[in-house]
Each structure stands twice: as structure tokens, then as C-alpha cells.
Motif scaffolding. Structure first.
Motif, PDB file in Angstrom:
ATOM      1  N   ASP A  67       0.774  -1.328  -0.188  1.00 33.02           N
ATOM      2  CA  ASP A  67      -0.081   0.126   0.008  1.00 33.02           C
ATOM      3  C   ASP A  67       0.786   1.289  -0.034  1.00 33.02           C
ATOM      4  N   GLU A  68       0.513   2.284  -0.613  1.00 32.28           N
ATOM      5  CA  GLU A  68       0.961   3.649  -1.071  1.00 32.28           C
ATOM      6  C   GLU A  68       1.388   4.105   0.587  1.00 32.28           C
ATOM      7  N   ARG A  69       0.369   4.039   1.384  1.00 38.75           N
ATOM      8  CA  ARG A  69       0.784   4.564   2.884  1.00 38.75           C
ATOM      9  C   ARG A  69       2.043   4.247   3.371  1.00 38.75           C
ATOM     10  N   PHE A  70       2.327   2.705   3.291  1.00 42.11           N
ATOM     11  CA  PHE A  70       3.365   2.151   3.741  1.00 42.11           C
ATOM     12  C   PHE A  70       4.764   2.455   2.996  1.00 42.11           C
ATOM     13  N   LEU A  71       4.536   2.661   1.655  1.00 37.93           N
ATOM     14  CA  LEU A  71       5.636   2.949   0.840  1.00 37.93           C
ATOM     15  C   LEU A  71       6.300   4.443   1.351  1.00 37.93           C
ATOM     16  N   VAL A  72       5.562   5.266   1.308  1.00 38.12           N
ATOM     17  CA  VAL A  72       6.280   6.587   1.767  1.00 38.12           C
ATOM     18  C   VAL A  72       6.767   6.554   3.085  1.00 38.12           C
ATOM     19  N   THR A  74       8.966   4.330   4.149  1.00 40.62           N
ATOM     20  CA  THR A  74       9.940   2.880   4.394  1.00 40.62           C
ATOM     21  C   THR A  74      11.107   3.130   3.308  1.00 40.62           C
ATOM     22  N   ASP A  75      12.191   2.466   3.732  1.00 43.64           N
ATOM     23  CA  ASP A  75      13.092   2.462   2.764  1.00 43.64           C
ATOM     24  C   ASP A  75      12.898   0.896   1.711  1.00 43.64           C
ATOM     25  N   ARG A  76      13.865   0.931   0.809  1.00 43.89           N
ATOM     26  CA  ARG A  76      13.884  -0.292  -0.211  1.00 43.89           C
ATOM     27  C   ARG A  76      14.028  -1.647   0.423  1.00 43.89           C
ATOM     28  N   PHE A  77      14.991  -1.716   1.601  1.00 48.03           N
ATOM     29  CA  PHE A  77      14.909  -2.791   2.261  1.00 48.03           C
ATOM     30  C   PHE A  77      13.836  -3.259   2.730  1.00 48.03           C
ATOM     31  N   THR A  78      13.095  -2.374   3.607  1.00 47.56           N
ATOM     32  CA  THR A  78      11.946  -2.782   4.151  1.00 47.56           C
ATOM     33  C   THR A  78      10.735  -2.851   3.173  1.00 47.56           C
ATOM     34  N   HIS A  79      10.774  -2.563   1.833  1.00 47.44           N
ATOM     35  CA  HIS A  79       9.854  -2.916   0.776  1.00 47.44           C
ATOM     36  C   HIS A  79      10.111  -4.394   0.442  1.00 47.44           C
ATOM     37  N   TYR A  80      11.183  -4.670   0.240  1.00 48.84           N
ATOM     38  CA  TYR A  80      11.677  -6.210   0.217  1.00 48.84           C
ATOM     39  C   TYR A  80      11.234  -6.993   1.082  1.00 48.84           C
ATOM     40  N   ALA A  81      11.318  -6.618   2.289  1.00 48.46           N
ATOM     41  CA  ALA A  81      11.153  -7.541   3.620  1.00 48.46           C
ATOM     42  C   ALA A  81       9.507  -7.636   3.483  1.00 48.46           C
ATOM     43  N   ILE A 154       2.658  -3.909  11.650  1.00 50.86           N
ATOM     44  CA  ILE A 154       1.592  -2.986  11.459  1.00 50.86           C
ATOM     45  C   ILE A 154       0.713  -3.461  10.475  1.00 50.86           C
ATOM     46  N   ARG A 155       1.260  -3.656   9.205  1.00 49.81           N
ATOM     47  CA  ARG A 155       0.380  -3.955   8.055  1.00 49.81           C
ATOM     48  C   ARG A 155      -0.295  -5.296   8.215  1.00 49.81           C
ATOM     49  N   HIS A 156       0.097  -6.020   8.873  1.00 51.02           N
ATOM     50  CA  HIS A 156      -0.757  -7.484   9.124  1.00 51.02           C
ATOM     51  C   HIS A 156      -1.326  -7.588  10.409  1.00 51.02           C
ATOM     52  N   GLY A 157      -1.284  -6.603  11.247  1.00 53.74           N
ATOM     53  CA  GLY A 157      -1.909  -6.563  12.606  1.00 53.74           C
ATOM     54  C   GLY A 157      -1.227  -7.749  13.481  1.00 53.74           C
ATOM     55  N   LEU A 158      -0.058  -7.809  13.254  1.00 52.43           N
ATOM     56  CA  LEU A 158       0.668  -8.929  14.245  1.00 52.43           C
ATOM     57  C   LEU A 158       1.249  -8.448  15.438  1.00 52.43           C
TER      58      LEU A 158
END
Length: 415
Positions: A67-72, A74-81, A154-158
Motif C-alpha cells: 500500500d502507498e501509505r507504507f511505501l512513503v 519506508t526504505d527499499r530494504f523494508t519494501h523487500y521485507a 503493523i501492516r498485518h496486525g501481528l
């Protein structure tokens, strides 16, 4: 005395984002065929640096997966994760709303060596070039090495036990051990792994201080461990995430057990002390085998650390011989990372993913670009080797001196 069987940690999901594949199946296809993905670095701003070759992730569209709200934020390393975590959850049958049905029973653990260098560089350039008012609010969190754990949670509510492991390159294996211990203590499942993104100007400038780094410009010759022409390693980006959970919990919900995290050992021998890493790595192997209740002769394949530095390669070969004894001459050894580079903490979890897939398919993958060796190892080269694989030993060492070994046992998904 309780007669209850000890909790076993099962691998039920695998997600991969790598230079040679953006899913576990694509990654395995490239690995088993020995396809290389090393190439000239094309990342903007890196042209003038002496490091010319690396394993870049190509064709990755973060906006299609996150989701766009997470992309802005975070860094590329978190995008991959985050992408790899979503793939692993889907593979385990816990994607979508399934994971959030039991939020306190699922945790997240990641490992990272350097964090979000690309994001941090961009914001610092704004600070010095335009002023503090132009620095984004997410600078305070996006660079942080713990960002991936937090954003996946956060994204998955874990809301189960979460953590981050910062223990050099071996942290990928250490994160799996951390997750396995959480499962044994009663946590239902853990999303665990590592991903790195070290191919940005600031991050690469930091790496240039490593004497083990290869600056050879020919992709086919830049990373050749265990050979007379070994000249260091080349970096890579990407990584892998897993879902590990209590075996009985997995069976109760009808999940497929792909493998078991059976044993782990870790030691420390100091930065660039490669001769000393022989005993340090050997001790890590002994501890891992002991925890797994695994005699040396039961090891069917070794996924080597394969640094590409002559002294380090010699130390690793001797550590394998020290711990596996006469069996060391017979057990196949492989290093698929020579085709994609070393993704720091992500390297050992990519090897772990390859180990699970190798056991499922009964194939030891080859070691790309390595055609002859100068050590007493049965290194698999050129093409994959069919074999009955029940137990894999994965090895990792970090440039700052960490050593780790992980024993992985075959699950029910194997052929």
C-alpha cells in the motif's frame, strides 16, 4: 514428569525477493539451473564508485505489492521485507485476514545489517541542500534497522512477540533461531527473515572500507569462492521471509510442513580474523548439530558461507572437516549465492530457502561461476546433483566476526 512431546518449529511459508527471482518458485528455478544474476551496477549515483558488480533486484514493483501509505514511510530494504513477508504468509495459508484472526499468537522477527541507507541519504541531502523544513517526518524511522519488523507487524496486525536481530551477516540465521525459541516458549507462529538494500551511493561508499569486497569488473569472475582466483565477494540486495510455527498448530489448521528448524549455534571471533573463524564456525556447527540431535553423518548437504577470501575459504573448509570428520569428504557442498552475490543478512536466509527447496525436490543446486576448487570439498559445480536430502546444514559468517550454523530437517512436502 510430563510425557508431552517437545514443540517442534515447522516452516510453513516461504517468500523470496532476490536478484534471480521474485517468488520462491522463480528463485528455485534459477538456483537449480545455476543461472547467474550478477551484472554491472546500474543504480543512479553509483557510476563513479570502484565497486562495479552486484546482484540487483530487477522488475520489482513495490507499489503493486505494498500500500502507498507504507511505501512513503519506508526504505527499499523494508519494501523487500514486506513483500517477502506477504508472500510467506500467503504460502502458509495465513494471508489476508487469516493472520489477524489471532493477532497475539503471531510475532515478527527480522535481521538487518545496515538499515535504510537510501532513504536516509535522500533526506540528508534535503537537509543540507534545502533546509530542515524539507526533511520528511519518516526520516526518524525509515533508516532504522528495526523498521521492517515494525512495518510488517503493523501492516498485518501481528501483535505477538516481535524483535530485531543485529548480529552481522549471520543475523539471518540468528533470527530463525530467535523465532524458533519463541515458538518453543509458546508463541503460535512467527514471520521471520531478513532483507537488505545496500546498493545506494551512501551505502556502497560505506562498504568500500571492507577489504573482503571484490572490485573486479567482470561479473563472471568477481565472486569465485574456494578457487585460486578468489578475490572477495560482491554484494547483493533482497532476502527471504518465512512463517515458522508450532508443528501441531500447523497440522491442526491443515498447513503443509515444508521443513523443521532443528538446531542453531552462534559464536564470535572478531572482524576479519578469518583464520580464527575456523574454530568459531566449527563450534557453531557442533552446537547446532547437538541441539538438532543430529550426528555428523546425517548431514546430507552443506550450504556454505563461501566468502571468496582465500584465508576465509580455507578456514570454512577446515571447519567443515573438523566437525563432520570423514563424512566431510562425501557430503555435497554448495554456494548458490555465487550467482547472485551476498545480500548480507539476507544471504543466509536465501540459502535457507534454497535448502528447504532442495530437500523438497531432491536436488543439490550448483555453485555458479565456480569451475575448479583448491580445497578438499565436494563442491557441486556446473549442474544440480540429484540426492536424497533429509538434513541440510546452512553456514554463515559476518565481516565483523559473527559465525552461525543452522540445521534444517526435511518436512512432509518433500517428494
Amino acid at each position: 514428569m510430563s510425557s508431552q512431546r517437545p514443540r517442534r518449529t515447522a516452516v510453513t511459508g516461504i517468500g523470496v525477493i532476490a536478484p534471480n527471482g521474485l517468488r520462491a518458485d522463480a528463485y528455485w528455478k534459477s538456483v537449480r539451473e545455476g543461472l547467474g544474476a550478477l551484472d554491472r551496477i546500474t543504480r543512479e549515483g553509483c557510476e563513479h564508485l570502484p565497486l562495479k558488480v552486484a546482484g540487483q533486484v530487477e522488475g520489482f514493483d513495490a507499489s503493486a505489492l505494498i500500500d502507498e501509505r507504507f511505501l512513503v514511510q519506508t526504505d527499499r530494504f523494508t519494501h523487500y521485507a514486506m513483500a517477502a513477508a506477504a508472500l510467506a504468509l500467503n504460502d502458509a495459508g495465513l494471508g489476508g485476514e487469516h493472520a489477524s484472526k489471532e493477532p497475539y499468537s503471531i510475532g515478527v522477527v527480522t535481521a538487518a545489517g545496515s538499515g535504510g541507507g537510501e532513504f536516509g541519504q535522500r533526506e540528508l541531502q534535503k537537509l543540507w541542500g534545502q533546509g530542515s523544513k524539507f526533511v520528511g517526518p519518516y526520516q526518524s524511522i525509515a533508516w532504522f534497522y528495526a523498521a521492517s519488523t515494525g512495518q510488517i507487524s503493523i501492516r498485518h496486525g501481528l501483535k505477538g512477540p516481535c524483535g530485531v536481530v543485529a548480529s552481522d551477516e549471520a543475523g539471518g540465521l540468528d533470527s530463525l533461531a530467535h523465532a524458533a525459541r519463541a515458538v518453543r516458549r509458546g508463541t503460535g507462529a512467527v514471520v521471520v527473515g531478513a532483507a537488505e538494500a545496500p546498493l545506494a551511493p551512501y551505502s556502497m561508499a560505506c562498504q568500500l572500507g571492507y577489504p573482503e569486497l571484490s572490485t573486479v569488473e567482470d561479473p563472471a569472475r568477481a565472486y569465485r569462492p574456494f578457487t585460486k582466483s578468489a578475490c572477495g565477494f560482491v554484494p547483493a540486495e533482497g532476502g527471504a521471509m518465512f512463517v515458522v510455527e508450532d508443528e501441531q498448530r500447523a497440522l491442526d489448521r491443515g498447513a503443509t510442513v515444508r521443513a523443521f528448524v532443528a538446531g542453531h549455534g552462534a559464536t564470535f571471533t572478531g572482524a576479519s580474523r578469518w583464520a580464527e573463524s575456523r574454530e568459531g564456525l566449527a563450534q557453531a556447527i557442533r552446537v547446532a548439530l547437538d541441539e538438532a540431535d543430529c550426528p555428523p553423518e546425517e548431514v546430507d548437504v552443506v550450504f556454505a558461507d563461501a566468502l571468496g577470501v582465500p584465508e576465509a575459504d580455507r578456514a570454512e573448509a577446515l571447519a567443515i572437516a573438523d566437525t563432520l570428520g570423514a563424512h566431510a569428504r562425501r557430503v555435497p557442498v554448495t554456494a548458490p549465492k555465487t550467482g547472485i552475490g551476498r545480500a548480507y543478512c539476507g544471504a543466509s536466509v536465501l540459502d535457507t530457502a534454497a535448502a528447504v527447496l532442495a530437500m523438497e525436490h531432491g536436488l543439490v543446486p550448483p555453485t555458479p561461476n565456480v569451475l575448479d576448487i583448491c580445497h578438499d570439498l565436494d563442491l557441486v559445480m556446473t549442474r544440480a546433483r540429484p540426492a536424497e536430502l533429509r538434513t541440510a546444514l546452512v553456514l554463515s559468517r559476518g565481516l565483523m566476526g559473527s559465525n552461525a550454523a543452522l540445521v534444517v530437517r526435511r518436512g512432509e512436502a518433500a517428494r
